[in-house]
Write a protein that holds these residues in place. Structure first.
Motif, PDB file in Angstrom:
ATOM      1  N   ASN A 121       0.810  -1.223   0.000  1.00  0.00           N
ATOM      2  CA  ASN A 121       0.000   0.000   0.000  1.00  0.00           C
ATOM      3  C   ASN A 121       0.843   1.273   0.000  1.00  0.00           C
ATOM      4  N   GLN A 122       2.000   1.202  -0.653  1.00  0.00           N
ATOM      5  CA  GLN A 122       2.894   2.359  -0.793  1.00  0.00           C
ATOM      6  C   GLN A 122       3.536   2.781   0.521  1.00  0.00           C
ATOM      7  N   MET A 123       3.369   2.025   1.581  1.00  0.00           N
ATOM      8  CA  MET A 123       3.987   2.379   2.850  1.00  0.00           C
ATOM      9  C   MET A 123       5.499   2.248   2.714  1.00  0.00           C
ATOM     10  N   ILE A 124       6.216   3.288   3.134  1.00  0.00           N
ATOM     11  CA  ILE A 124       7.671   3.307   3.029  1.00  0.00           C
ATOM     12  C   ILE A 124       8.260   3.121   4.422  1.00  0.00           C
ATOM     13  N   ARG A 125       8.965   2.028   4.637  1.00  0.00           N
ATOM     14  CA  ARG A 125       9.578   1.732   5.936  1.00  0.00           C
ATOM     15  C   ARG A 125      10.989   2.329   5.958  1.00  0.00           C
ATOM     16  N   VAL A 126      11.246   3.162   6.949  1.00  0.00           N
ATOM     17  CA  VAL A 126      12.514   3.870   7.057  1.00  0.00           C
ATOM     18  C   VAL A 126      13.073   3.687   8.465  1.00  0.00           C
ATOM     19  N   ASP A 127      14.356   3.369   8.553  1.00  0.00           N
ATOM     20  CA  ASP A 127      15.040   3.303   9.844  1.00  0.00           C
ATOM     21  C   ASP A 127      15.765   4.620  10.069  1.00  0.00           C
ATOM     22  N   TYR A 128      15.172   5.467  10.920  1.00  0.00           N
ATOM     23  CA  TYR A 128      15.757   6.755  11.268  1.00  0.00           C
ATOM     24  C   TYR A 128      15.167   7.184  12.596  1.00  0.00           C
ATOM     25  N   GLU A 129      16.020   7.328  13.592  1.00  0.00           N
ATOM     26  CA  GLU A 129      15.550   7.666  14.933  1.00  0.00           C
ATOM     27  C   GLU A 129      14.468   6.681  15.382  1.00  0.00           C
ATOM     28  N   GLY A 130      14.740   5.398  15.139  1.00  0.00           N
ATOM     29  CA  GLY A 130      13.766   4.349  15.398  1.00  0.00           C
ATOM     30  C   GLY A 130      13.221   3.828  14.082  1.00  0.00           C
ATOM     31  N   THR A 131      12.008   3.333  14.098  1.00  0.00           N
ATOM     32  CA  THR A 131      11.369   2.851  12.868  1.00  0.00           C
ATOM     33  C   THR A 131      10.278   3.829  12.443  1.00  0.00           C
ATOM     34  N   GLU A 154      13.005   4.233  22.417  1.00  0.00           N
ATOM     35  CA  GLU A 154      12.424   4.045  23.737  1.00  0.00           C
ATOM     36  C   GLU A 154      10.995   3.541  23.669  1.00  0.00           C
ATOM     37  N   GLY A 155      10.531   3.268  22.449  1.00  0.00           N
ATOM     38  CA  GLY A 155       9.205   2.715  22.268  1.00  0.00           C
ATOM     39  C   GLY A 155       8.085   3.736  22.217  1.00  0.00           C
ATOM     40  N   ARG A 156       8.412   5.021  22.154  1.00  0.00           N
ATOM     41  CA  ARG A 156       7.389   6.064  22.096  1.00  0.00           C
ATOM     42  C   ARG A 156       6.953   6.296  20.646  1.00  0.00           C
ATOM     43  N   THR A 157       5.663   6.414  20.455  1.00  0.00           N
ATOM     44  CA  THR A 157       5.098   6.603  19.110  1.00  0.00           C
ATOM     45  C   THR A 157       4.761   8.073  18.882  1.00  0.00           C
ATOM     46  N   THR A 158       5.181   8.576  17.738  1.00  0.00           N
ATOM     47  CA  THR A 158       4.891   9.962  17.351  1.00  0.00           C
ATOM     48  C   THR A 158       4.314   9.979  15.951  1.00  0.00           C
ATOM     49  N   ASP A 159       3.194  10.671  15.795  1.00  0.00           N
ATOM     50  CA  ASP A 159       2.615  10.893  14.469  1.00  0.00           C
ATOM     51  C   ASP A 159       3.127  12.218  13.925  1.00  0.00           C
ATOM     52  N   LEU A 160       3.566  12.213  12.675  1.00  0.00           N
ATOM     53  CA  LEU A 160       4.047  13.428  12.026  1.00  0.00           C
ATOM     54  C   LEU A 160       3.359  13.608  10.683  1.00  0.00           C
TER      55      LEU A 160
END
Length: 204
Positions: A121-131, A154-160
Motif C-alpha cells: 500500500n505504498q507504505m515506506i519503511r525507514v530506519d531513522y531515529e527508530g522505525t 524508547e518505544g514512544r510513538t509519534t505521528d508526524l
C-alpha cells in the motif's frame, strides 16, 4: 514485484475451456477456478505496479514547507525531525526511496541520507531515529503531502505530517489539505511548525 503477463496467463488458464462442453463437470469447474485465480493475480499485479509507478513522482528536488507532530519536541530547534528536505531519489527495481535532507544541531546543519523500502500500500519503511512508516497521501508536480508514524528507540510513538513543495511557496489549497490531515492524525493544530523561509542549510 509481479512478473505475470496477463494475456499469456489467461490463455494458459482458458485453453482447456474451448472443448468444455464435452468434458466432465469437474474438469470445467477446475478450469474456471484457474481462470478466476488468473484474474485475481493479474488484478493484484496491476495494482502493485500502479502504486510503484506513482512513487516515481517523488523523484526530484523538494523543500519542506510545513510539519506537525503529536510530540512537538521532535520538531524543536534541535529535534531530529525538523528536517529541511533537499531531494528524493527513487530506485524502482529495488523498491527503495532515498531521502536527502538536513537537520540542525546547535545551529549547525548536518546532512542526512536515509533509505526507505517500499512495502504494501505504498507504505515506506525507514530506519531513522527508530522505525518509521511513511505514507504519501497526495502527490502532484508541485506538492507532496504525507504522514509518518515513528516509534523511537524508547518505544514512544509519534505521528508526524509533512507538506513539501518544489518551490518556495505552496498554495492555500495545499495548506488546507495539510491541516485536514493534521486533524485526521489527531495532532493539535498548535503543533504545526512553518519551516518555509527558515532554511539556511546548504543547497545541493
Amino acid at each position: 514485484m509481479c512478473y505475470i503477463k496477463p494475456r499469456e496467463f489467461s490463455i494458459l488458464a482458458t485453453g482447456n475451456l474451448l472443448g468444455a462442453s464435452s468434458e466432465e463437470e469437474a474438469r470445467r469447474a477446475g478450469d474456471m477456478k484457474i481462470l478466476l485465480l488468473s484474474l485475481v493475480l493479474v488484478a493484484v499485479c496491476d495494482a502493485q505496479l500502479s502504486l510503484l509507478n506513482e512513487l516515481t513522482q517523488l523523484a526530484g528536488q523538494w523543500e519542506t514547507m510545513y510539519m506537525a507532530a503529536s510530540n512537538i519536541e521532535k520538531l524543536s530547534e534541535n529535534g531530529p525531525f525538523r528536517g529541511y528536505m533537499r531531494r528524493i531519489d527513487v530506485d524502482l527495481p529495488r523498491r527503495r526511496i532515498l531521502f536527502n535532507f538536513f537537520i540542525k544541531q546547535n545551529g549547525e546543519c548536518k546532512e542526512k541520507l536515509v533509505t526507505g523500502t517500499v512495502g504494501l500500500n505504498q507504505m515506506i519503511r525507514v530506519d531513522y531515529e527508530g522505525t518509521n512508516d511513511f505514507q504519501v497521501v497526495r502527490i502532484t508536480p508541485n506538492i507532496m503531502l504525507g504522514y509518518d508514524v515513528n516509534v523511537d528507540e524508547e518505544g514512544r510513538t509519534t505521528d508526524l505530517v509533512l507538506l513539501a513543495g518544489r518551490a518556495h511557496q505552496v498554495d492555500e489549497e495545499a495548506v488546507k489539505r495539510f491541516k485536514e490531515l493534521v486533524r485526521q492524525r489527531n495532532i493539535p493544530e498548535e503543533n504545526i511548525v512553518k519551516l518555509v523561509g527558515t532554511d539556511d542549510c546548504p543547497t545541493n
